[in-house]
Design a protein around this motif. Structure first.
Motif, short mmCIF file in Angstrom:
data_model
loop_
_atom_site.label_atom_id
_atom_site.label_comp_id
_atom_site.label_asym_id
_atom_site.label_seq_id
_atom_site.Cartn_x
_atom_site.Cartn_y
_atom_site.Cartn_z
N GLY A 1 49.04 -8.89 28.56
CA GLY A 1 49.41 -9.38 29.89
C GLY A 1 48.58 -8.76 30.99
N ALA A 2 48.51 -9.47 32.12
CA ALA A 2 47.71 -8.99 33.25
C ALA A 2 48.36 -7.80 33.95
CB ALA A 2 47.50 -10.13 34.25
N ASP A 3 49.66 -7.61 33.77
CA ASP A 3 50.37 -6.52 34.44
C ASP A 3 50.48 -5.27 33.57
OD1 ASP A 3 51.97 -7.71 32.58
OD2 ASP A 3 53.82 -7.55 33.77
N TRP A 4 49.61 -5.17 32.57
CA TRP A 4 49.66 -4.05 31.63
C TRP A 4 48.67 -2.98 32.04
CZ3 TRP A 4 52.75 -3.36 27.26
CH2 TRP A 4 52.39 -2.30 26.42
N TRP A 5 49.17 -1.78 32.36
CA TRP A 5 48.32 -0.63 32.65
C TRP A 5 48.82 0.53 31.80
CZ3 TRP A 5 50.50 -3.35 36.89
CH2 TRP A 5 49.60 -4.16 37.58
N SER A 6 48.04 0.86 30.81
CA SER A 6 48.47 1.92 29.89
C SER A 6 48.49 3.27 30.59
CB SER A 6 47.52 1.99 28.69
OG SER A 6 47.54 0.78 27.96
N PRO A 7 49.54 4.04 30.41
CA PRO A 7 49.59 5.38 31.02
C PRO A 7 48.65 6.32 30.29
CG PRO A 7 51.49 5.04 29.60
CD PRO A 7 50.76 3.73 29.65
N PRO A 8 48.19 7.36 30.97
CA PRO A 8 47.34 8.34 30.27
C PRO A 8 48.13 9.08 29.20
CG PRO A 8 47.99 9.17 32.43
CD PRO A 8 48.45 7.73 32.36
N VAL A 9 47.46 9.44 28.15
CA VAL A 9 48.10 10.17 27.06
C VAL A 9 48.12 11.65 27.41
CG1 VAL A 9 48.02 10.75 24.61
CG2 VAL A 9 47.37 8.45 25.37
N PRO A 10 49.29 12.24 27.59
CA PRO A 10 49.34 13.68 27.90
C PRO A 10 48.69 14.51 26.79
CG PRO A 10 51.48 12.63 28.28
CD PRO A 10 50.62 11.63 27.56
N LYS A 11 47.94 15.51 27.19
CA LYS A 11 47.30 16.37 26.19
C LYS A 11 48.33 17.10 25.34
CE LYS A 11 43.11 17.15 28.94
NZ LYS A 11 42.24 18.16 29.59
N LEU A 12 49.53 17.25 25.88
CA LEU A 12 50.58 17.93 25.13
C LEU A 12 50.95 17.18 23.85
CD1 LEU A 12 52.54 20.32 25.07
CD2 LEU A 12 54.13 18.94 26.43
N LEU A 13 50.69 15.86 23.82
CA LEU A 13 51.02 15.10 22.62
C LEU A 13 50.25 15.59 21.40
CD1 LEU A 13 51.38 11.36 23.75
CD2 LEU A 13 53.13 13.13 23.46
N TRP A 14 49.04 16.12 21.63
CA TRP A 14 48.27 16.65 20.50
C TRP A 14 48.91 17.92 19.96
CZ3 TRP A 14 45.27 13.03 18.86
CH2 TRP A 14 44.71 12.12 19.77
N VAL A 15 49.43 18.75 20.86
CA VAL A 15 50.15 19.94 20.42
C VAL A 15 51.42 19.54 19.67
CG1 VAL A 15 51.27 22.07 21.18
CG2 VAL A 15 49.22 21.24 22.36
N ASN A 16 52.12 18.54 20.21
CA ASN A 16 53.33 18.06 19.54
C ASN A 16 53.02 17.52 18.15
OD1 ASN A 16 54.51 18.69 21.97
ND2 ASN A 16 54.69 16.57 22.66
N THR A 17 51.90 16.81 18.03
CA THR A 17 51.50 16.29 16.72
C THR A 17 51.25 17.42 15.74
OG1 THR A 17 50.49 14.35 17.79
CG2 THR A 17 49.83 14.83 15.53
N ALA A 18 50.61 18.48 16.22
CA ALA A 18 50.38 19.65 15.36
C ALA A 18 51.70 20.28 14.93
CB ALA A 18 49.52 20.68 16.10
N MET A 19 52.70 20.30 15.83
CA MET A 19 54.01 20.84 15.49
C MET A 19 54.68 20.00 14.40
SD MET A 19 54.64 23.64 17.15
CE MET A 19 52.90 23.98 16.76
N LEU A 20 54.55 18.68 14.50
CA LEU A 20 55.16 17.81 13.50
C LEU A 20 54.45 17.96 12.16
CD1 LEU A 20 57.44 15.83 13.11
CD2 LEU A 20 55.90 13.97 13.77
N PHE A 21 53.12 18.10 12.20
CA PHE A 21 52.38 18.37 10.96
C PHE A 21 52.87 19.67 10.32
CE2 PHE A 21 48.89 15.31 11.84
CZ PHE A 21 48.72 14.84 10.56
N ALA A 22 53.02 20.71 11.16
CA ALA A 22 53.48 22.00 10.65
C ALA A 22 54.88 21.90 10.07
CB ALA A 22 53.43 23.05 11.77
N SER A 23 55.74 21.10 10.71
CA SER A 23 57.10 20.93 10.22
C SER A 23 57.10 20.23 8.86
CB SER A 23 57.92 20.13 11.24
OG SER A 23 59.29 20.14 10.91
N CYS A 24 56.25 19.21 8.72
CA CYS A 24 56.14 18.52 7.42
C CYS A 24 55.60 19.43 6.35
CB CYS A 24 55.26 17.28 7.57
SG CYS A 24 56.04 15.92 8.46
#
Length: 236
Positions: free
Chosen positions: A77-100
Motif C-alpha cells: 500500500g501507498a500508506d506503508w512506511w516501515s519503522p526503523p528496526v531498533p538495534k536492541l532487537l539484535w541483542v534480544n535475538t542473542a538472548m533468545l538464542f542463548a535461551s534456546c
C-alpha cells in the motif's frame, strides 16, 4: 498466498520430522527384548503429550503465517512506511538464542541424569528468556518515544501486533518453564522421567519460538523481500 504456503510447508516439515522421531509408527509387539524394556521405550503417555504439543505448534504456526501473509499483502500500500528496526532487537535475538541453547543443554543433562546441571541450565533459560521479553518492551518504548506509535501507519501496527503476539507466546512458555524449574528443585516430587519429558517439551517449544522470531526479524529488516519477490514471480 505463496509466502503463507512456504511458511506452512516449513512448519509442517519441522513438525513432521519431530513427530517421526517420537516412534509413533513403531510396533512394540515386533521389537525384540523383554516386555518391560519395550514398555519403557514406548512410554504410552509420552507420545500423546508430544503429539498434543505438535498440534498446538501447528495451530500457532498457522496463525503467524496468516498474519505474515497479511503483512506482505498490506506492505504494497501507498500508506506503508516501515519503522526503523531498533538495534536492541539484535541483542534480544542473542538472548533468545542463548535461551534456546540453555534449553538444549537442560535436555541433554536431563537425559543423562545430571539433575544439578539441568537445574542450572533451566535457570539460564529462564533468565535469558526474561531478558528477551524485557528487551522487547524497551524496544517498544524506544519506537514510541521516536514517534512510531501504533495508529500512525499500518506498518507500525503490524510491528506491534506481531512482536506482541510472539511475546505473549514466549511469556506463556516462561510460565511453563518456571513450573518445570520448580518441579526440578531439590524438593520436587516429580519423577525423573516426567521431568525429562517436561524439559524436552519446553525445549521444543522454545526452538519453535526462535524460528518464528527469526522469520519476523527477516520481515522487519527487509531480508525476506527477495524471497517474497521470487515467490511472486513463480506465481505470476
Amino acid at each position: 498466498m505463496s509466502a503463507i504456503l512456504i511458511f506452512l510447508a516449513a512448519i509442517a516439515v519441522i513438525i513432521g520430522r519431530w513427530l517421526a522421531g517420537q516412534r509413533l509408527m513403531s510396533k512394540p509387539w515386533l521389537e525384540a527384548g523383554r516386555a518391560g524394556d519395550v514398555i519403557d521405550r514406548q512410554g504410552a503417555p509420552l507420545p500423546a503429550v508430544k503429539v498434543g504439543l505438535g498440534i498446538f505448534l501447528a495451530v500457532v504456526g498457522a496463525l503467524f503465517s496468516l498474519l505474515i501473509s497479511a503483512y506482505l499483502i498490506r506492505m504494497a500500500g501507498a500508506d506503508w512506511w516501515s519503522p526503523p528496526v531498533p538495534k536492541l532487537l539484535w541483542v534480544n535475538t542473542a538472548m533468545l538464542f542463548a535461551s534456546c541453547a540453555a534449553m538444549q543443554w537442560a535436555t541433554v543433562e536431563a537425559r543423562r541424569g545430571g539433575e544439578e546441571a539441568s537445574r542450572l541450565a533451566l535457570d539460564a533459560a529462564l533468565a535469558t528468556g526474561v531478558l528477551f521479553l524485557a528487551g522487547q518492551v524497551v524496544a517498544w518504548l524506544q519506537l514510541a518515544a521516536a514517534g512510531y506509535v501504533l495508529a500512525d501507519n499500518p506498518a507500525n501496527s503490524f510491528f506491534y501486533i506481531l512482536t506482541g503476539l510472539h511475546g505473549l507466546h514466549v511469556l506463556g512458555g516462561l510460565a511453563v518453564l518456571g513450573r518445570t524449574r520448580l518441579s526440578a528443585s531439590a524438593g520436587g516430587r516429580s519423577s525423573p522421567g516426567k521431568l525429562r519429558l517436561r524439559t524436552e517439551l519446553c525445549a521444543t517449544y522454545w526452538h519453535f519460538m526462535l524460528v518464528v522470531w527469526l522469520v519476523l526479524l527477516a520481515l522487519f529488516t527487509g531480508w525476506a523481500n527477495d524471497l517474497v519477490d521470487f515467490c511472486r514471480q513463480l506465481v505470476t
